[in-house]
Design an enzyme around this catalytic site. Structure first.
Site, PDB file in Angstrom:
ATOM      1  N   LYS A 141       1.051  -1.084   0.209  1.00 30.88           N
ATOM      2  CA  LYS A 141       0.137   0.097   0.202  1.00 30.88           C
ATOM      3  C   LYS A 141       1.301   1.182   0.102  1.00 30.88           C
ATOM      4  O   LYS A 141       1.978   1.214   1.207  1.00 30.88           O
ATOM      5  CB  LYS A 141      -0.880   0.116   0.953  1.00 30.88           C
ATOM      6  CG  LYS A 141      -2.365  -0.944   1.186  1.00 30.88           C
ATOM      7  CD  LYS A 141      -2.952  -1.119   2.631  1.00 30.88           C
ATOM      8  CE  LYS A 141      -3.838   0.255   2.314  1.00 30.88           C
ATOM      9  NZ  LYS A 141      -5.570   0.190   3.488  1.00 30.88           N
ATOM     10  N   ILE A 142       0.326   2.726  -1.086  1.00 31.89           N
ATOM     11  CA  ILE A 142       1.216   3.449  -1.077  1.00 31.89           C
ATOM     12  C   ILE A 142       0.114   4.825  -1.032  1.00 31.89           C
ATOM     13  O   ILE A 142      -0.866   4.644  -1.572  1.00 31.89           O
ATOM     14  CB  ILE A 142       2.260   3.805  -2.458  1.00 31.89           C
ATOM     15  CG1 ILE A 142       3.065   2.153  -2.053  1.00 31.89           C
ATOM     16  CG2 ILE A 142       2.744   4.663  -2.533  1.00 31.89           C
ATOM     17  CD1 ILE A 142       3.704   2.064  -3.536  1.00 31.89           C
TER      18      ILE A 142
END
Length: 370
Positions: A141-142
């Site tokens: 997750k970014i």
């Protein structure tokens, strides 16, 4: 509890992911039961989820004691604890991953939220998490901050599957899709098989109503109050219209011909914050094929019990959704400021949760060391 409604949701093309993970869920068989009985085909985590998990019970004590005995530092201990849960969950979902050709069976883990404004460190952390978990069905997750956009491209270019998080505005979402396209183009140039790369774009829902409703109540006019509870679902429907538009372009078609998988919209923050609203509204009002809805177990239980799943409630509603935003602007809502506020608060909340996680683990390490 009947799971028929969850089956209907799944059959309508919505992948049901659980927005939670803990050692307790894994050890007790709870997560396995949700896969078996409630059509759950993925899991998302975030700093708040891990902070909650590690602050309760004794499920992590044995591993903390081992790490303390080995002389592990704070950051290393947090990394070991969280990636162990993600790796074990990924193993649990491996059959789902295989059965869906990698579309589902996904477990997401987020980069350190303190890096949200640092592109290079985000890329380095994402690559390290991918290597540490070492499972093909993990997603990194970014956050979709301005600094996160080039990181998304760079990480995808390495052949790493990405869950883009903290998306609030359609404008930013369109930039995320373009960053996704660029990442796949670079991945192809780097010799990666595009078939093996998957991505979702996590569009936050309930927080939009929370912020907009607060501002509408402050304005206080009849016109403003008539718009309470309208913004979040309209915003998500506009996002889906943007998804349809950009994934019909020649740029995408060229990638699809090379074997690329579309980046699916993911409805996040789907637990209802305002008790005046139906507790299933961010699920049954956002049903459309090729999306993910990640929900807390409480919301999942509510959907199973009383949601009205009536088929597609998103397609063809773009104009109607835009009209709601035109009315919000006319009523005095500064829409761009809403999204800036939400992104800033989102990053700050995850940073605060990360600090709580560090504080909890510090206490556990100190206890283990006597």
């Amino acid at each position: 509890m009947s799971t028929d409604r969850l089956a209907q949701l799944s059959e309508a093309g919505v992948s049901i992911w659980l927005d939670d993970l803990s050692r307790e869920r894994l050890n007790s068989g709870n997560l396995a039961g949700l896969i078996r009985d409630k059509h759950v085909v993925g899991v998302t985590t975030n700093p708040t989820i891990f902070a909650n998990a590690l602050s309760k019970g004794d499920a992590y004590d044995e591993q903390v004691n081992e790490l303390a005995a080995r002389g592990a530092d704070l950051d290393g201990t947090v990394r070991e604890l969280t990636t162990t849960d993600v790796r074990n969950a990924a193993d649990l979902f491996r059959d789902v991953y295989n059965a869906t050709n990698g579309v589902d069976g996904r477990v997401s883990i987020e980069v350190d939220p303190r890096l949200a404004k640092d592109t290079e460190k985000t890329v380095a952390e994402a690559k390290d998490l991918w290597k540490t978990v070492d499972r093909p069905n993990v997603m990194i997750k970014i956050p979709a901050t301005e600094e996160g956009l080039p990181a998304i491209t760079a990480v995808l270019a390495e052949g790493i599957s990405v869950n883009v998080t903290l998306i609030f505005s359609v404008e930013r979402y369109e930039a995320v899709i373009k960053a996704f396209f660029a990442g796949l183009e670079q991945a192809k140039a780097n010799g990666h098989d595009l078939k093996g790369i998957h991505s979702v774009a996590s569009f936050f829902v309930s927080r939009v109503d929370t912020e907009v409703d607060k501002r509408l109540n402050a304005i206080g006019t009849d016109e403003a109050k008539a718009l309470l509870g309208e913004a979040a679902i309209a915003n998500a429907r506009l996002a889906y219209a943007a998804f349809e538009k950009l994934f019909a372009t020649d740029r995408w078609k060229a990638l699809a011909e090379a074997g690329a998988n579309a980046q699916r919209p993911l409805w996040a923050s789907t637990g209802v914050k305002d008790p005046a609203y139906s507790d299933t509204r961010y699920v049954d009002q956002l049903v459309v094929k090729d999306v993910v809805n990640t929900m807390p177990e409480k919301t999942m239980d509510s959907v199973a019990d009383h949601a009205e799943i009536t088929g597609d409630t998103v397609s063809g509603k773009g104009e109607q959704a835009q009209a709601i935003f035109d009315k919000l602007s006319a009523a005095g809502i500064d829409v761009p400021d809403v999204f800036v506020t939400l992104e800033t608060e989102g990053v700050e909340k995850f940073e605060k949760s990360w600090q709580e996680l560090l504080d909890t683990v510090t206490g556990q390490l100190n206890k283990a060391r006597g």
